[in-house]
Design a protein around this motif. Structure first.
Motif, mmCIF file in Angstrom:
data_model
loop_
_atom_site.group_PDB
_atom_site.id
_atom_site.type_symbol
_atom_site.label_atom_id
_atom_site.label_comp_id
_atom_site.label_asym_id
_atom_site.label_seq_id
_atom_site.Cartn_x
_atom_site.Cartn_y
_atom_site.Cartn_z
ATOM 1 N N THR A 296 -10.975 7.074 -7.104
ATOM 2 C CA THR A 296 -11.302 5.782 -6.515
ATOM 3 C C THR A 296 -10.544 5.634 -5.195
ATOM 4 O OG1 THR A 296 -11.514 4.859 -8.737
ATOM 5 C CG2 THR A 296 -11.226 3.290 -6.905
ATOM 6 N N PRO A 297 -11.191 5.194 -4.119
ATOM 7 C CA PRO A 297 -10.490 5.049 -2.842
ATOM 8 C C PRO A 297 -9.412 3.978 -2.916
ATOM 9 C CG PRO A 297 -12.701 4.095 -2.712
ATOM 10 C CD PRO A 297 -12.626 4.824 -4.014
ATOM 11 N N LEU A 298 -8.390 4.153 -2.099
ATOM 12 C CA LEU A 298 -7.290 3.194 -2.044
ATOM 13 C C LEU A 298 -7.754 1.918 -1.350
ATOM 14 C CD1 LEU A 298 -4.145 3.102 -2.622
ATOM 15 C CD2 LEU A 298 -3.882 3.596 -0.184
ATOM 16 N N PRO A 299 -7.684 0.756 -1.996
ATOM 17 C CA PRO A 299 -8.119 -0.497 -1.351
ATOM 18 C C PRO A 299 -7.341 -0.769 -0.059
ATOM 19 C CG PRO A 299 -7.828 -0.808 -3.713
ATOM 20 C CD PRO A 299 -7.270 0.540 -3.396
ATOM 21 N N ASP A 300 -8.041 -1.243 0.968
ATOM 22 C CA ASP A 300 -7.393 -1.500 2.259
ATOM 23 C C ASP A 300 -6.262 -2.511 2.138
ATOM 24 O OD1 ASP A 300 -9.077 0.279 3.512
ATOM 25 O OD2 ASP A 300 -10.552 -1.249 4.073
ATOM 26 N N ALA A 301 -6.436 -3.505 1.265
ATOM 27 C CA ALA A 301 -5.421 -4.553 1.150
ATOM 28 C C ALA A 301 -4.091 -3.981 0.662
ATOM 29 C CB ALA A 301 -5.904 -5.648 0.201
ATOM 30 N N TRP A 302 -4.142 -2.899 -0.109
ATOM 31 C CA TRP A 302 -2.914 -2.322 -0.637
ATOM 32 C C TRP A 302 -2.115 -1.585 0.448
ATOM 33 C CZ3 TRP A 302 -4.357 0.192 -6.015
ATOM 34 C CH2 TRP A 302 -4.816 -0.823 -6.877
ATOM 35 N N ARG A 303 -2.810 -1.109 1.467
ATOM 36 C CA ARG A 303 -2.143 -0.349 2.518
ATOM 37 C C ARG A 303 -1.108 -1.187 3.257
ATOM 38 N NH1 ARG A 303 -4.986 4.395 3.308
ATOM 39 N NH2 ARG A 303 -7.062 4.432 2.344
ATOM 40 N N GLU A 304 -1.312 -2.504 3.299
ATOM 41 C CA GLU A 304 -0.386 -3.382 4.005
ATOM 42 C C GLU A 304 0.861 -3.680 3.165
ATOM 43 O OE1 GLU A 304 -2.601 -6.854 4.945
ATOM 44 O OE2 GLU A 304 -4.083 -5.789 6.197
ATOM 45 N N ARG A 305 0.788 -3.413 1.859
ATOM 46 C CA ARG A 305 1.883 -3.796 0.967
ATOM 47 C C ARG A 305 2.697 -2.592 0.475
ATOM 48 N NH1 ARG A 305 -1.224 -7.599 -3.310
ATOM 49 N NH2 ARG A 305 0.927 -8.006 -4.008
ATOM 50 N N LEU A 306 2.166 -1.401 0.675
ATOM 51 C CA LEU A 306 2.834 -0.210 0.152
ATOM 52 C C LEU A 306 3.374 0.666 1.281
ATOM 53 C CD1 LEU A 306 0.225 0.835 -2.588
ATOM 54 C CD2 LEU A 306 2.250 -0.627 -2.858
ATOM 55 N N THR A 307 4.438 1.382 0.990
ATOM 56 C CA THR A 307 4.974 2.349 1.955
ATOM 57 C C THR A 307 4.054 3.572 1.974
ATOM 58 O OG1 THR A 307 6.307 3.551 0.342
ATOM 59 C CG2 THR A 307 7.308 1.587 1.368
ATOM 60 N N PRO A 308 4.140 4.406 3.030
ATOM 61 C CA PRO A 308 3.310 5.618 3.066
ATOM 62 C C PRO A 308 3.495 6.505 1.822
ATOM 63 C CG PRO A 308 4.263 5.228 5.228
ATOM 64 C CD PRO A 308 4.883 4.225 4.300
ATOM 65 N N ARG A 309 4.737 6.633 1.350
ATOM 66 C CA ARG A 309 4.974 7.483 0.191
ATOM 67 C C ARG A 309 4.371 6.861 -1.064
ATOM 68 N NH1 ARG A 309 5.579 12.810 0.182
ATOM 69 N NH2 ARG A 309 7.256 13.603 -1.158
ATOM 70 N N GLU A 310 4.476 5.546 -1.202
ATOM 71 C CA GLU A 310 3.884 4.871 -2.349
ATOM 72 C C GLU A 310 2.367 5.014 -2.333
ATOM 73 O OE1 GLU A 310 7.377 1.425 -2.787
ATOM 74 O OE2 GLU A 310 5.479 0.977 -1.786
ATOM 75 N N MET A 311 1.771 4.984 -1.133
ATOM 76 C CA MET A 311 0.312 5.161 -1.044
ATOM 77 C C MET A 311 -0.088 6.566 -1.473
ATOM 78 S SD MET A 311 -1.015 2.989 2.272
ATOM 79 C CE MET A 311 0.159 3.623 3.464
ATOM 80 N N GLU A 312 0.750 7.580 -1.158
ATOM 81 C CA GLU A 312 0.434 8.943 -1.590
ATOM 82 C C GLU A 312 0.490 9.057 -3.111
ATOM 83 O OE1 GLU A 312 1.932 11.758 2.094
ATOM 84 O OE2 GLU A 312 3.431 11.066 0.639
ATOM 85 N N VAL A 313 1.460 8.386 -3.723
ATOM 86 C CA VAL A 313 1.561 8.408 -5.180
ATOM 87 C C VAL A 313 0.361 7.709 -5.811
ATOM 88 C CG1 VAL A 313 2.900 7.563 -7.151
ATOM 89 C CG2 VAL A 313 4.087 8.576 -5.188
ATOM 90 N N VAL A 314 -0.009 6.545 -5.269
ATOM 91 C CA VAL A 314 -1.155 5.807 -5.797
ATOM 92 C C VAL A 314 -2.436 6.623 -5.634
ATOM 93 C CG1 VAL A 314 -2.612 3.767 -5.499
ATOM 94 C CG2 VAL A 314 -0.118 3.544 -5.481
ATOM 95 N N ALA A 315 -2.584 7.314 -4.490
ATOM 96 C CA ALA A 315 -3.775 8.139 -4.275
ATOM 97 C C ALA A 315 -3.883 9.207 -5.364
ATOM 98 C CB ALA A 315 -3.713 8.788 -2.896
ATOM 99 N N GLY A 316 -2.743 9.782 -5.775
ATOM 100 C CA GLY A 316 -2.769 10.758 -6.860
ATOM 101 C C GLY A 316 -3.212 10.136 -8.164
ATOM 102 N N VAL A 317 -2.712 8.930 -8.459
ATOM 103 C CA VAL A 317 -3.121 8.231 -9.689
ATOM 104 C C VAL A 317 -4.620 7.977 -9.671
ATOM 105 C CG1 VAL A 317 -2.878 6.104 -11.035
ATOM 106 C CG2 VAL A 317 -0.849 7.175 -10.013
#
Length: 364
Positions: A296-317
């Protein structure tokens, strides 16, 4: 140099039998030799002793298994090695026990640089007996006994150690080879059963050693016949391991970066894992092949609240990866992934991975 007949009393015979039993008691080299040396010291009294085994994977390196030596000797051995007539003598006669009287000319021991330097650092060496343990492989071992008193090692001492030398050689070889293969088997078993992954093991220069059951159909799905070498392995996966800068020798190169091929529904990710050298000191690699569905793609709204590393972890999930796979992909520890995930849960107000996936799907 002949070996005199060896006559042992009942007590000595009992110690020899105990030593034989100790040498076959385990595949843990340090444990076996430490126990065996305790018995050997009762048969061949010495003030100091050293036993080492070479490490082919570290040229010039030694594993000091027994070091009943003065600290000063160990500290200064780097400089003493240049004048060590003992090592110089035994390397030319492997598996033959030598006493100092057979290493240097009669009455010349006190004039050797090793003798003088040892006395200068407070190690009053007077007599030595040594043997190079050579199993005719790419590694070797050595056992050296020292006496600080004016009591030379006798013909019987040399004959006894000579009798025990084949046992020591076989023990060191068996522990190194069988123990090594046992560790490799455990590692390969772990790799082969890695969740969601298939595995190919390669040796230099790209020679296949083994593969798991479903590797062949997986490669046929992802690579055309023109992309595969005669053995069936894709040229693209062999290339990083056959370049001159990545030759798989004793000094292993760093693992190549993970290889990725994207598909319309699934991706194929290949991770290169360096294995310990085999029993002959040759480097091998395991290629872990893992198919992963598009997430599932990462929602745009989450990009403003997460750090780059956290976004990489979420992308894996969101790709359906477990924590260990995410850690492998990001080259970090499992604990680091868990910590990032907890921060993500706190920031997004969710309590679990399932809730994270559910919220991501709703925001598509």
């Amino acid at each position: 140099m002949g070996t005199p007949s060896l006559h042992l009393n009942s007590h000595e015979q009992g110690l020899v039998l105990e030593m034989v039993e100790a040498l076959g008691s385990s595949l843990k080299l340090g444990e076996v030799l430490d126990q065996a040396y305790g018995l050997l010291a009762r048969l061949l009294p010495a003030d100091c002793a050293a036993m080492c085994v070479s490490q082919p994977e570290l040229p010039g390196g030694y594993d000091w298994v027994v070091t009943q030596m003065p600290e000063a000797f160990v500290t200064h051995y780097g400089e003493l090695s240049a004048v060590d007539f003992v090592r110089e003598a035994v390397v030319h006669q492997p598996n033959v026990v030598l006493r100092d009287s057979e290493m240097v000319a009669p009455r010349a021991l006190e004039r050797t640089a090793l003798y003088q330097r040892c006395h200068e650092i407070g190690f009053p060496m007077e007599h030595v007996m040594s043997v190079l343990l050579d199993p005719r492989g790419d590694w070797h071992g050595g056992l050296t006994l020292y006496r600080e008193r004016q009591r030379p090692f006798s013909d019987k001492d040399r004959a006894l150690l000579q009798r025990l030398t084949p046992l020591l050689v076989n023990t060191v070889r068996n522990c190194r080879l069988l123990g090594h293969e046992s560790r490799r088997a455990t590692l390969l078993d772990t790799l082969f059963h890695h969740q969601g992954a298939e595995c190919v093991v390669l040796a230099a220069p790209g020679r296949e050693v083994m593969r798991t059951e479903h590797v062949t159909p997986l490669l046929e799905r992802w690579f055309s016949p023109l992309e595969r070498a005669p053995g069936g392995l894709p040229l693209a996966l062999l290339a990083p391991l056959t370049r001159p800068s990545s030759a798989m020798g004793l000094e292993a190169p760093p693992p190549p970066p993970a290889w990725l091929r994207e598909g319309p529904v699934m991706d194929l990710r290949v991770t290169y894992v360096p294995l310990p050298p085999d029993g002959q000191g040759r480097r091998e690699w395991a290629l872990l092949l893992r198919e992963t569905p598009h997430g599932t793609p990462l929602p745009d709204a989450w990009r403003e609240r997460l750090t780059p590393r956290e976004m990489e972890v979420v992308a894996g999930v969101l790709r359906g990866w477990d924590n260990q796979l995410i850690a492998d992909d990001l080259k970090c520890s499992l604990g680091t992934v868990k910590k990032h995930l907890q921060h993500v849960f706190d920031k997004l107000g969710v309590s679990s991975r399932a809730a994270l996936l559910h919220h991501a799907a709703r925001k598509r």
